[in-house]
Design an enzyme around this catalytic site. Structure first.
Site, short mmCIF file in Angstrom:
data_model
loop_
_atom_site.label_atom_id
_atom_site.label_comp_id
_atom_site.label_asym_id
_atom_site.label_seq_id
_atom_site.Cartn_x
_atom_site.Cartn_y
_atom_site.Cartn_z
N PRO A 98 -5.09 -1.66 18.12
CA PRO A 98 -4.78 -1.97 16.71
C PRO A 98 -4.69 -0.76 15.79
O PRO A 98 -4.28 -0.90 14.63
CB PRO A 98 -5.92 -2.90 16.28
CG PRO A 98 -7.01 -2.70 17.28
CD PRO A 98 -6.37 -2.26 18.54
N HIS A 130 0.87 -1.19 0.00
CA HIS A 130 0.00 0.00 0.00
C HIS A 130 0.90 1.22 0.00
O HIS A 130 1.65 1.41 0.95
CB HIS A 130 -0.88 0.02 1.27
CG HIS A 130 -2.09 -0.83 1.17
ND1 HIS A 130 -2.15 -1.93 0.37
CD2 HIS A 130 -3.30 -0.74 1.76
CE1 HIS A 130 -3.36 -2.48 0.48
NE2 HIS A 130 -4.07 -1.78 1.32
N TYR A 151 4.50 4.87 10.92
CA TYR A 151 3.60 3.87 10.36
C TYR A 151 4.38 2.75 9.67
O TYR A 151 4.05 1.57 9.76
CB TYR A 151 2.64 4.54 9.36
CG TYR A 151 1.42 3.71 9.05
CD1 TYR A 151 0.40 3.54 9.99
CD2 TYR A 151 1.28 3.08 7.82
CE1 TYR A 151 -0.70 2.77 9.71
CE2 TYR A 151 0.17 2.31 7.53
CZ TYR A 151 -0.82 2.16 8.48
OH TYR A 151 -1.92 1.40 8.20
N TYR A 196 -8.73 5.44 7.19
CA TYR A 196 -8.98 5.68 8.61
C TYR A 196 -9.92 6.88 8.69
O TYR A 196 -9.55 7.98 8.29
CB TYR A 196 -7.69 6.02 9.35
CG TYR A 196 -6.70 4.88 9.50
CD1 TYR A 196 -5.81 4.55 8.49
CD2 TYR A 196 -6.65 4.14 10.69
CE1 TYR A 196 -4.90 3.51 8.64
CE2 TYR A 196 -5.74 3.10 10.86
CZ TYR A 196 -4.88 2.79 9.83
OH TYR A 196 -3.97 1.77 9.98
N LYS A 219 0.53 -2.19 14.78
CA LYS A 219 1.90 -2.45 15.21
C LYS A 219 2.15 -3.81 15.87
O LYS A 219 3.29 -4.26 15.95
CB LYS A 219 2.32 -1.37 16.25
CG LYS A 219 2.50 0.00 15.66
CD LYS A 219 3.79 0.09 14.90
CE LYS A 219 3.82 1.25 13.95
NZ LYS A 219 4.10 0.93 12.59
P1 RFL Z 1 -0.10 -14.61 19.45
O1 RFL Z 1 -0.36 -14.39 18.01
O2 RFL Z 1 -1.22 -14.36 20.40
O3 RFL Z 1 0.45 -16.09 19.61
C1 RFL Z 1 0.58 -16.71 20.87
C2 RFL Z 1 0.41 -18.20 20.69
O4 RFL Z 1 0.65 -18.86 21.95
C3 RFL Z 1 -0.34 -19.86 22.15
N1 RFL Z 1 -0.46 -20.10 23.60
C4 RFL Z 1 0.17 -21.12 24.23
N2 RFL Z 1 0.97 -22.08 23.77
C5 RFL Z 1 1.46 -22.98 24.66
N3 RFL Z 1 1.15 -22.93 26.00
C6 RFL Z 1 0.34 -21.97 26.50
N4 RFL Z 1 0.05 -21.94 27.79
C7 RFL Z 1 -0.18 -21.01 25.59
N5 RFL Z 1 -0.99 -19.94 25.74
C8 RFL Z 1 -1.14 -19.41 24.53
C9 RFL Z 1 -1.58 -19.28 21.50
O5 RFL Z 1 -2.50 -20.32 21.15
C10 RFL Z 1 -1.00 -18.59 20.27
O6 RFL Z 1 -0.95 -19.43 19.15
O7 RFL Z 1 1.13 -13.70 19.96
P2 RFL Z 1 2.45 -13.18 19.19
O8 RFL Z 1 3.17 -14.28 18.51
O9 RFL Z 1 3.15 -12.34 20.18
O10 RFL Z 1 1.89 -12.22 18.01
C11 RFL Z 1 1.22 -11.02 18.30
C12 RFL Z 1 0.20 -10.71 17.21
O11 RFL Z 1 -0.63 -11.84 17.04
C13 RFL Z 1 -0.64 -9.46 17.52
O12 RFL Z 1 0.16 -8.46 18.11
C14 RFL Z 1 -1.29 -8.87 16.24
O13 RFL Z 1 -2.28 -9.73 15.75
C15 RFL Z 1 -1.89 -7.48 16.53
N6 RFL Z 1 -2.60 -6.89 15.37
C16 RFL Z 1 -1.92 -6.28 14.36
N7 RFL Z 1 -0.58 -6.27 14.34
C17 RFL Z 1 0.09 -5.74 13.28
O14 RFL Z 1 1.33 -5.73 13.31
N8 RFL Z 1 -0.54 -5.20 12.19
C18 RFL Z 1 -1.91 -5.15 12.14
O15 RFL Z 1 -2.48 -4.72 11.14
C19 RFL Z 1 -2.66 -5.67 13.26
N9 RFL Z 1 -3.99 -5.68 13.23
C20 RFL Z 1 -4.01 -6.93 15.33
C21 RFL Z 1 -4.67 -6.31 14.23
C22 RFL Z 1 -4.74 -7.60 16.31
C23 RFL Z 1 -6.11 -7.62 16.22
N10 RFL Z 1 -6.81 -8.33 17.23
C24 RFL Z 1 -7.67 -9.40 16.91
C25 RFL Z 1 -6.39 -8.19 18.61
C26 RFL Z 1 -6.05 -6.32 14.15
C27 RFL Z 1 -6.76 -6.95 15.16
C28 RFL Z 1 -8.25 -6.91 15.04
C1 PHB Z 2 -6.56 -4.76 9.48
O1 PHB Z 2 -6.54 -4.85 8.24
O2 PHB Z 2 -7.01 -5.66 10.20
C2 PHB Z 2 -6.04 -3.53 10.11
C3 PHB Z 2 -5.49 -2.54 9.32
C4 PHB Z 2 -5.00 -1.38 9.92
C5 PHB Z 2 -5.07 -1.24 11.29
C6 PHB Z 2 -5.60 -2.25 12.08
C7 PHB Z 2 -6.10 -3.40 11.49
O3 PHB Z 2 -4.61 -0.11 11.85
#
Ligand code: RFL
Ligand code: PHB
Length: 388
Positions: free
Chosen positions: A292, A72, A384, A200, A296
């Site tokens: 979110p 993007h 960003y 946004y 990041k």
């Molecule tokens: P995760 O992905 O939560 O993975 C942790 C894993 O550990 C397992 N687990 C266990 N395993 C063994 N023993 C236990 N006792 C355990 N307890 C848990 C879990 O099942 C899981 O598989 O953490 P990690 O690896 O630190 O990764 C972090 C990311 O997943 C998270 O920060 C992002 O998804 C946040 N996020 C975004 N990040 C971005 O960089 N760019 C984005 O655009 C972005 N958009 C978002 C997001 C998060 C969102 N939600 C749902 C919170 C958008 C959303 C809506």
């Molecule tokens: C997404 O596509 O899920 C998304 C994109 C931008 C954000 C957060 C989530 O800032």
């Protein structure tokens, strides 16, 4: 059982760490409570910073990302009924963000680890860590009906915000810094042709965001009360809320389509300091959460484990622990920059319960400034795209 690095959690942090360690000839075992199918299907992040894309590419797991990801070149802020473009690509001299779903990154990493005979134990139970301040920490777990004790040199706590690693650290050894925001995001996935940029939107009725997963799958969010419930929102009500917040005098609109998923996502900031206790290192969401809005979270997880793998590599090559000792401070500098950026984006774009007209004028003034001053746009763009 014995390994060099025991990794708890197969999210982006745990899998990427295992992959990076493998490339440096360091052995690891990854323990994950969920099944492979479940982790490969969980919908999370979408936006990858340039540094994340570069690292995945340089380490040989960027092939599908290069083919299927969507660079993007900028983002839109939508306010006053119009779209205002920030050209990140141009401001950053060719660096930008790429939309590629987190679960696709997970699939690529699992595949790479398994093809290299990596040891990932899915569906483990009763995972527990012990002996953290000794030279041989342990992870206890149950897998396929059998109990195991895994001895190791180091534990990487990559088990997300609800894992077992962080709570195993004595409370007096950690500082917890937390901020809860007074709203959540209502998210949908819809089968609809997508716009090629992130939008946004700031509106009197509240924040909305238009994103995508593929050219045919649209991801959209709007701000709701934290106590709201998915069942309160029929498809008709969802679309009418998006129209109320997104339609404007410029005539721009989005496509509607079949809604295939609805969810509500809480908004909070959370940081633990330090990100280490004895021989256990925390990485990713286990150590910090961002709202979110700044996109990041996953990028921070990847940046953490890049530092951790360097520290571990240095330790195994030289027997010296200075890079590991510096791990927490190094990560936390980037974490706090991302916390600030995410808080700033959140504050600029959302309606807060205590908002008055004065506050709204300030938010609009900030949006006009960011979209008309090159200096302000540059500051946004460098955060960003990922600020070291
Ligand atoms: P995760 O992905 O939560 O993975 C942790 C894993 O550990 C397992 N687990 C266990 N395993 C063994 N023993 C236990 N006792 C355990 N307890 C848990 C879990 O099942 C899981 O598989 O953490 P990690 O690896 O630190 O990764 C972090 C990311 O997943 C998270 O920060 C992002 O998804 C946040 N996020 C975004 N990040 C971005 O960089 N760019 C984005 O655009 C972005 N958009 C978002 C997001 C998060 C969102 N939600 C749902 C919170 C958008 C959303 C809506
Ligand atoms: C997404 O596509 O899920 C998304 C994109 C931008 C954000 C957060 C989530 O800032």
């Amino acid at each position: 059982m014995r390994t060099q690095v025991a990794i708890v959690g197969a999210g982006p942090a745990g899998l990427m760490l295992s992959h990076l360690l493998h490339l440096q000839g360091i052995e690891s075992v990854v323990l994950e409570t969920r099944s492979r199918a479940a982790i490969e299907a969980t919908l999370r992040a979408g936006v990858l910073e340039q540094g994340t894309v570069d690292l995945l590419t340089e380490t040989g797991v960027g092939e599908r990302l290069a083919r299927e990801g969507y660079p993007h070149h900028g983002l839109y802020f939508r306010f006053d009924g119009n779209n205002h473009f920030i050209n990140i690509f141009e401001l950053m001299g060719g660096k930008t963000v790429t939309v590629y779903p987190q679960h696709e990154v997970i699939k690529d990493l699992v595949k790479a680890r398994l093809e290299a005979d990596g040891d990932i134990r899915f569906e483990t139970e009763n995972v527990r860590v012990s002996d953290l301040d000794s030279n041989m920490p342990k992870v206890h777990f149950r897998h396929a009906g059998q109990d195991y004790e895994l001895d190791c040199d180091f534990i990487a706590g990559c088990d997300g915000s609800h894992g077992v690693c962080r709570p195993a650290i004595p409370a007096n050894a950690l500082k917890v810094l937390e901020k809860v925001y007074p709203f959540s995001w209502f998210g949908i996935l819809a089968e609809a042709p997508t716009v090629e940029k992130l939008i946004y939107s700031y509106h009197e009725k509240g924040f909305a965001l238009v994103s995508s997963r593929t050219p045919q799958i649209q991801r959209m969010y709007f701000q709701v009360d934290p106590n709201d419930n998915v069942n309160n929102w029929s498809d008709e009500r969802v679309w009418s809320e998006f129209h109320a917040r997104l339609d404007g005098e410029d005539g721009w609109t989005f496509h509607e389509g079949r809604i295939i998923k609805k969810d509500i996502i809480g908004m909070r900031s959370y940081v633990v300091e330090p990100m280490q206790y004895g021989r256990m290192f925390l990485a990713g969401d286990a150590a910090h959460i961002v709202p979110p809005t700044g996109a990041k979270g996953m990028n921070l997880a990847v940046a953490d484990v890049a530092h951790l793998s360097e520290g571990l590599n240095h330790f195994y090559k030289t027997g010296r622990g200075e890079l590991l000792d510096a791990y927490s401070a190094k990560c936390l500098r980037r974490v706090w920059r991302a916390e600030h950026f995410s808080w700033w984006m959140t504050s600029m774009l959302h309606r807060f319960p205590e908002d008055d007209k004065f506050q709204q004028r300030l938010q609009l003034s900030q949006l006009r400034y960011v979209t008309s001053s090159k200096a302000a746009a540059y500051s946004l763009a460098e955060n960003y795209v990922g600020f070291e």
